[in-house]
Design a protein around this motif. Structure first.
Motif, PDB file in Angstrom:
ATOM      1  N   ILE A   1      40.613  30.994  34.186  1.00  0.00           N
ATOM      2  CA  ILE A   1      41.891  30.335  33.856  1.00  0.00           C
ATOM      3  C   ILE A   1      41.653  28.876  33.499  1.00  0.00           C
ATOM      4  N   VAL A   2      40.863  28.190  34.317  1.00  0.00           N
ATOM      5  CA  VAL A   2      40.585  26.771  34.078  1.00  0.00           C
ATOM      6  C   VAL A   2      39.884  26.586  32.739  1.00  0.00           C
ATOM      7  N   SER A   3      38.944  27.466  32.407  1.00  0.00           N
ATOM      8  CA  SER A   3      38.218  27.366  31.128  1.00  0.00           C
ATOM      9  C   SER A   3      39.161  27.519  29.942  1.00  0.00           C
ATOM     10  N   ARG A   4      40.087  28.460  30.026  1.00  0.00           N
ATOM     11  CA  ARG A   4      41.034  28.654  28.932  1.00  0.00           C
ATOM     12  C   ARG A   4      41.977  27.460  28.809  1.00  0.00           C
ATOM     13  N   GLU A   5      42.364  26.911  29.952  1.00  0.00           N
ATOM     14  CA  GLU A   5      43.241  25.741  29.907  1.00  0.00           C
ATOM     15  C   GLU A   5      42.506  24.555  29.295  1.00  0.00           C
ATOM     16  N   GLU A   6      41.251  24.380  29.667  1.00  0.00           N
ATOM     17  CA  GLU A   6      40.464  23.279  29.107  1.00  0.00           C
ATOM     18  C   GLU A   6      40.244  23.451  27.608  1.00  0.00           C
ATOM     19  N   ALA A   7      40.311  24.705  27.137  1.00  0.00           N
ATOM     20  CA  ALA A   7      40.153  24.980  25.711  1.00  0.00           C
ATOM     21  C   ALA A   7      41.445  24.776  24.927  1.00  0.00           C
ATOM     22  N   GLY A   8      42.531  24.434  25.626  1.00  0.00           N
ATOM     23  CA  GLY A   8      43.772  24.105  24.929  1.00  0.00           C
ATOM     24  C   GLY A   8      44.970  24.970  25.241  1.00  0.00           C
ATOM     25  N   GLU A   9      44.790  26.071  25.971  1.00  0.00           N
ATOM     26  CA  GLU A   9      45.936  26.905  26.328  1.00  0.00           C
ATOM     27  C   GLU A   9      46.744  26.240  27.431  1.00  0.00           C
ATOM     28  N   SER A  10      48.007  26.579  27.479  1.00  0.00           N
ATOM     29  CA  SER A  10      48.821  26.115  28.597  1.00  0.00           C
ATOM     30  C   SER A  10      48.375  26.848  29.854  1.00  0.00           C
ATOM     31  N   LEU A  11      48.637  26.262  31.020  1.00  0.00           N
ATOM     32  CA  LEU A  11      48.255  26.903  32.269  1.00  0.00           C
ATOM     33  C   LEU A  11      48.935  28.262  32.407  1.00  0.00           C
ATOM     34  N   GLU A  12      50.196  28.328  32.030  1.00  0.00           N
ATOM     35  CA  GLU A  12      50.940  29.579  32.161  1.00  0.00           C
ATOM     36  C   GLU A  12      50.344  30.670  31.265  1.00  0.00           C
ATOM     37  N   ALA A  13      50.032  30.322  30.002  1.00  0.00           N
ATOM     38  CA  ALA A  13      49.470  31.309  29.085  1.00  0.00           C
ATOM     39  C   ALA A  13      48.082  31.742  29.531  1.00  0.00           C
ATOM     40  N   ALA A  14      47.285  30.793  29.966  1.00  0.00           N
ATOM     41  CA  ALA A  14      45.934  31.128  30.424  1.00  0.00           C
ATOM     42  C   ALA A  14      45.987  32.036  31.637  1.00  0.00           C
ATOM     43  N   THR A  15      46.891  31.744  32.552  1.00  0.00           N
ATOM     44  CA  THR A  15      47.020  32.551  33.763  1.00  0.00           C
ATOM     45  C   THR A  15      47.438  33.974  33.425  1.00  0.00           C
ATOM     46  N   GLU A  16      48.427  34.107  32.574  1.00  0.00           N
ATOM     47  CA  GLU A  16      48.908  35.438  32.214  1.00  0.00           C
ATOM     48  C   GLU A  16      47.837  36.242  31.493  1.00  0.00           C
ATOM     49  N   ALA A  17      47.085  35.591  30.609  1.00  0.00           N
ATOM     50  CA  ALA A  17      46.035  36.294  29.865  1.00  0.00           C
ATOM     51  C   ALA A  17      44.928  36.773  30.791  1.00  0.00           C
ATOM     52  N   VAL A  18      44.488  35.912  31.693  1.00  0.00           N
ATOM     53  CA  VAL A  18      43.386  36.274  32.586  1.00  0.00           C
ATOM     54  C   VAL A  18      43.823  37.352  33.570  1.00  0.00           C
ATOM     55  N   VAL A  19      45.017  37.203  34.133  1.00  0.00           N
ATOM     56  CA  VAL A  19      45.507  38.199  35.088  1.00  0.00           C
ATOM     57  C   VAL A  19      45.705  39.550  34.402  1.00  0.00           C
ATOM     58  N   THR A  20      46.267  39.535  33.211  1.00  0.00           N
ATOM     59  CA  THR A  20      46.465  40.787  32.462  1.00  0.00           C
ATOM     60  C   THR A  20      45.141  41.475  32.193  1.00  0.00           C
ATOM     61  N   ASP A  21      44.137  40.701  31.794  1.00  0.00           N
ATOM     62  CA  ASP A  21      42.821  41.271  31.517  1.00  0.00           C
ATOM     63  C   ASP A  21      42.199  41.830  32.794  1.00  0.00           C
ATOM     64  N   PHE A  22      42.346  41.114  33.885  1.00  0.00           N
ATOM     65  CA  PHE A  22      41.756  41.556  35.147  1.00  0.00           C
ATOM     66  C   PHE A  22      42.380  42.861  35.610  1.00  0.00           C
ATOM     67  N   ARG A  23      43.683  42.978  35.411  1.00  0.00           N
ATOM     68  CA  ARG A  23      44.386  44.174  35.880  1.00  0.00           C
ATOM     69  C   ARG A  23      44.045  45.425  35.064  1.00  0.00           C
ATOM     70  N   LYS A  24      43.347  45.265  33.962  1.00  0.00           N
ATOM     71  CA  LYS A  24      42.932  46.433  33.184  1.00  0.00           C
ATOM     72  C   LYS A  24      41.872  47.246  33.918  1.00  0.00           C
ATOM     73  N   HIS A  25      41.153  46.603  34.840  1.00  0.00           N
ATOM     74  CA  HIS A  25      40.082  47.312  35.537  1.00  0.00           C
ATOM     75  C   HIS A  25      40.192  47.224  37.056  1.00  0.00           C
TER      76      HIS A  25
END
Length: 266
Positions: free
Chosen positions: A120-144
């Protein structure tokens, strides 16, 4: 030294410990200078990181390790150590048996949570908002995985270790000891998990300690290693207590209870 001796010496080359007659140095510091001046947790930091922590960093790490020493004999690692201690082996065997039960499911959540928060922190540092980064990482994690490491607890509606640890991190952020990025990520995950829920899923001990390990700069695998060191204290205490009780060949249930016999399958 001749070529063979040099090759043998180079085979065990390391930057951690120098030992020769009359000399023991840990990370280049004579051990006699560490004795009485370095606490145990600060020495753990020195050994695995190669530097000495500030007093505030050492205190934060110590808090995380104190919080994880034990969670009762229902924890597999503790139960195994207690049973092993009654089998005619030494404390080292009982401790090793308990430690060997600490795997991905029991003992690995801290490492996994550091990985989650760091993503999440890496995506935020790359320019995503904290909310978007969190949702993307959590969604990906929940796939497995059904479970998000570091959140929710099968025993505690709210883990009693969570708030004191996060309070210490809040203080450390305010004092500039740590940046607070992983703390913000953890709270963002917690907020996302609890949207629309009547029964909350709060961060647990693994999440709170993962925040500390990540904020202090420990790589994810070391988060597991530090947890193992911490839980080893509880494993030792339980193995020793069981040893002093004189019981022989303790099993997982009292001898008056026999396992259910399943029907034979064709």
């Amino acid at each position: 030294m001749d070529a063979g001796t040099t090759a043998a010496a180079d085979w065990w080359a390391n930057a951690i410990c120098r030992m020769e007659p009359g000399v023991v140095e840990l990370r280049g510091i004579p051990v006699q200078e560490l004795i009485g001046s370095h606490g145990f947790v600060a020495t753990i930091w020195l050994m695995v990181r190669g530097t000495s922590p500030s007093p505030r960093e050492a205190a934060l790490l110590e808090a995380a390790m104190v919080a994880s020493v034990d969670h009762g004999p229902q924890a597999p690692s503790i139960a195994i150590a207690r049973m092993t201690a009654t089998c005619g082996v030494g404390l080292n065997n009982a401790m090793a048996s308990g430690v060997n039960a600490l795997g991905d499911s029991h003992g690995g959540a801290g490492q996994q949570c550091v990985e989650l928060l760091s993503a999440i922190v890496s995506r935020e540092e790359a320019g995503e908002s904290l909310e978007a980064a969190t949702e993307a990482v959590v969604t990906d994690f929940r796939k497995h995985s059904r479970y998000l490491p570091g959140f929710g607890h099968r025993f505690h509606p709210r883990d009693p270790r969570r708030d004191p640890l996060l309070g210490l991190v809040d203080e450390a952020v305010a004092e500039g000891v740590v940046a607070g990025n992983h703390l913000r990520a953890a709270r963002a995950v917690e907020e996302l998990l609890n949207k629309g829920r009547a029964k909350p899923i709060p961060m647990n001990i693994d999440g709170a300690t993962a925040v500390i390990y990540a904020e202090l700069g420990f790589p994810p695998p070391l988060a597991r290693g530090l947890f193992v060191l911490s839980r080893s204290v509880g494993i030792l205490a339980h193995a020793w207590e069981e040893t002093t009780q004189g019981r022989r060949n303790k099993g997982p249930v009292p001898t008056s209870i026999l396992p259910t016999v399943l029907p034979v399958q064709a």
